[in-house]
Each structure stands twice: as C-alpha cells, then as structure tokens.
Scaffold this motif. Sequence first.
Motif, PDB file in Angstrom:
ATOM      1  N   LEU A 200       0.832  -1.204   0.000  1.00  0.00           N
ATOM      2  CA  LEU A 200       0.000   0.000   0.000  1.00  0.00           C
ATOM      3  C   LEU A 200       0.868   1.255   0.000  1.00  0.00           C
ATOM      4  CD1 LEU A 200      -2.827  -1.031   2.490  1.00  0.00           C
ATOM      5  CD2 LEU A 200      -3.095  -0.547   0.044  1.00  0.00           C
ATOM      6  N   ALA A 201       1.962   1.227   0.744  1.00  0.00           N
ATOM      7  CA  ALA A 201       2.868   2.379   0.765  1.00  0.00           C
ATOM      8  C   ALA A 201       3.493   2.599  -0.606  1.00  0.00           C
ATOM      9  CB  ALA A 201       3.947   2.177   1.821  1.00  0.00           C
ATOM     10  N   ILE A 202       3.828   1.522  -1.281  1.00  0.00           N
ATOM     11  CA  ILE A 202       4.436   1.635  -2.606  1.00  0.00           C
ATOM     12  C   ILE A 202       3.449   2.198  -3.621  1.00  0.00           C
ATOM     13  CG2 ILE A 202       5.344   0.251  -4.541  1.00  0.00           C
ATOM     14  CD1 ILE A 202       6.770  -1.475  -2.475  1.00  0.00           C
ATOM     15  N   THR A 203       2.158   1.907  -3.459  1.00  0.00           N
ATOM     16  CA  THR A 203       1.162   2.429  -4.405  1.00  0.00           C
ATOM     17  C   THR A 203       1.092   3.953  -4.372  1.00  0.00           C
ATOM     18  OG1 THR A 203      -0.699   2.315  -2.831  1.00  0.00           O
ATOM     19  CG2 THR A 203      -0.246   0.343  -4.158  1.00  0.00           C
ATOM     20  N   GLU A 204       1.631   4.568  -3.328  1.00  0.00           N
ATOM     21  CA  GLU A 204       1.605   6.029  -3.231  1.00  0.00           C
ATOM     22  C   GLU A 204       2.694   6.684  -4.079  1.00  0.00           C
ATOM     23  OE1 GLU A 204       1.739   7.037   0.860  1.00  0.00           O
ATOM     24  OE2 GLU A 204      -0.123   5.969   1.366  1.00  0.00           O
ATOM     25  N   LEU A 205       3.657   5.893  -4.573  1.00  0.00           N
ATOM     26  CA  LEU A 205       4.689   6.440  -5.449  1.00  0.00           C
ATOM     27  C   LEU A 205       4.078   6.765  -6.808  1.00  0.00           C
ATOM     28  CD1 LEU A 205       7.602   3.941  -4.656  1.00  0.00           C
ATOM     29  CD2 LEU A 205       7.287   6.255  -3.737  1.00  0.00           C
ATOM     30  N   ARG A 206       4.420   7.923  -7.349  1.00  0.00           N
ATOM     31  CA  ARG A 206       3.824   8.353  -8.616  1.00  0.00           C
ATOM     32  C   ARG A 206       4.207   7.461  -9.791  1.00  0.00           C
ATOM     33  NH1 ARG A 206       5.354  13.350  -6.590  1.00  0.00           N
ATOM     34  NH2 ARG A 206       7.160  13.419  -7.978  1.00  0.00           N
ATOM     35  N   ASN A 207       5.349   6.802  -9.696  1.00  0.00           N
ATOM     36  CA  ASN A 207       5.818   6.006 -10.827  1.00  0.00           C
ATOM     37  C   ASN A 207       5.454   4.524 -10.704  1.00  0.00           C
ATOM     38  OD1 ASN A 207       7.630   5.794  -8.622  1.00  0.00           O
ATOM     39  ND2 ASN A 207       9.238   5.013  -9.964  1.00  0.00           N
ATOM     40  N   VAL A 208       4.629   4.169  -9.719  1.00  0.00           N
ATOM     41  CA  VAL A 208       4.271   2.760  -9.502  1.00  0.00           C
ATOM     42  C   VAL A 208       2.754   2.596  -9.536  1.00  0.00           C
ATOM     43  CG1 VAL A 208       4.408   0.793  -7.948  1.00  0.00           C
ATOM     44  CG2 VAL A 208       6.324   2.399  -8.088  1.00  0.00           C
TER      45      VAL A 208
END
Length: 287
Positions: A200-208
């Motif tokens: 879920l934290a990674i989904t907050e990255l704009r490039n992911v």
Amino acid sequence: MCGRWSKVADSTVGTFGGGEPEVSDSLRTFGAVVQALREHAGLSREEFAELVRFSKHTVASIEQGRRMPDPVFVERAEEVLGNTGALRKAAAHLARQPGLAAWFRQWARLEAVAISLYTYECRMVPGLLQTEAYARQLFVDELPPLADEEIETNWIARAKRQTLLRERPNTAFGFLLEEHLFRRCTGGSDVTRDLIDHVLAITELRNVEVQVMPLVRASHAGLHGPMQLLESPEHKWYAYTEAPESGQLISDAKVISVLQQRYARMRAQALTLEDSVRLLERMRGEL
C-alpha cells in the motif's frame, strides 16, 4: 486467520547497485579490455563516450571495474571498436553480484536501466515488492534447503534491487498481482499484514501502479503464467518468463507483441487502481 510464522533470526539491510557493484577481478579485466581497445582505436574517453552514447562517468566506471556494463553498452562498444566479438564473450563471463540466480542475471541488468517495467505474477508477490519477512520465508522454503549465509546473501541482493522503485522516479513500474497471493498468508498473519502495508505504501509512489486480479474472474488472459515486460532506454522491448530453476529472456518482437496484448487485456480485467487499494485494505482488516 493464518498460522503464525517463526521469524528467522538474521536481519540485514542493503541498497542495490544497478550501477556500481563491488570491484571484482572479472570486472577489472573487462574494463581493462574496453580501455585497451578504445586506446588502440585512438579514441579518448570523451570521444568514445559520445560514440556509445553513455556518459564519460559511466565509461570511466566500467573501465575501472566499478560498474557492471549493461547489454546496450556492450553492443555499442562492439560496433565502435570493430565488432571483434571480444567484448560480448568477455561480458558473458563477468562475475555477478551474489544472491541472484544465474538465469535471472541478464534480466536484472536490463531491469536496472529500464524506463518501463511491467510485471504479472501469480505465484508469489514479486521480489521488488517483498518485505524482508516475506522474502525470508520464501528462502526458508527453498529446496534443497539454503544455509543461513545463503539466505542472508539472497535477501541483501533482493533488498538492493528494491531501491529501483525509488531511485528511478522516471521509470514507470506496473504490477498485476493475483488476489490469492495475499490470501495465502505466506509466513502467517503478521507477515501478511506487514506485506500489505508495504505494498500500500508503494502504491503512493507516482511512478508505480499496482492492480489486483480478483480471485473470481470468469475471463483471464494470464493463465499461461507469470511474465515481465520492459522497455530499454533505446525503446526496445524485452520480456522475461520463469520456470523452476530456469528463466527465458525474450527479444523476439512477435512474441513480445503477444505478451503485450495479454498484459493489456489483464489490465482491463483486473481491478482499477483505486479498487485494488480498497481490496488490499479490506484484506488487511481481515487478518
């Protein structure tokens, strides 16, 4: 509820090189060959860098044995330095960073410089998204069993690869993940809860972008198995598929076209980005 997981005692931290691994004899030798051929051709480092379309810093790092050359550099250097085949043969024997399976290493080199990377996985959460506890459980389950030192080495290599997500903000990463990868609760409830929090934290990255393929889906274009697709800086596409103890790097444009069609269909069949996040949050609450 899932069963509890007994944590492996070892803990490690690491950051990846896609760029600059530890100096090895084979890297020094390869770099010396590049430098010798360049000088024999009467080219300065600046002139050579311009011809191969890599920075002078990158060329210097390769010649000094501080950087693993990617396939594009090797091919361009061959063309500039006479197409003798010497660099291609030398590159095939370079000592690699420990912790990466032999059949995965060439893909890892491409992965480190990709401008687009798309992954569909139905067996396990992909390495780029794994937590340490989840990855260690996978290593513990390996057969034949791994020694503690091997588990440690494997985790360090995986942790280093994961820095790509944040160190390459201009690279587009897409992940299609089957819902059952989380429902299985590999490692137990605590491990799975932390894994979902991590994703879920990674989904907050704009490039992911992360999409989940729902457990019940009447039509599914991915039943042939997991796959990865990437676009190189030169806008050439490659694909990668993996089976037990083996992997296949694919450069055939016709095959890649079929895989791209499958991936595009799966993106339409999976949950939207927003619905995927909601499902992950709901699954976390159920643990």
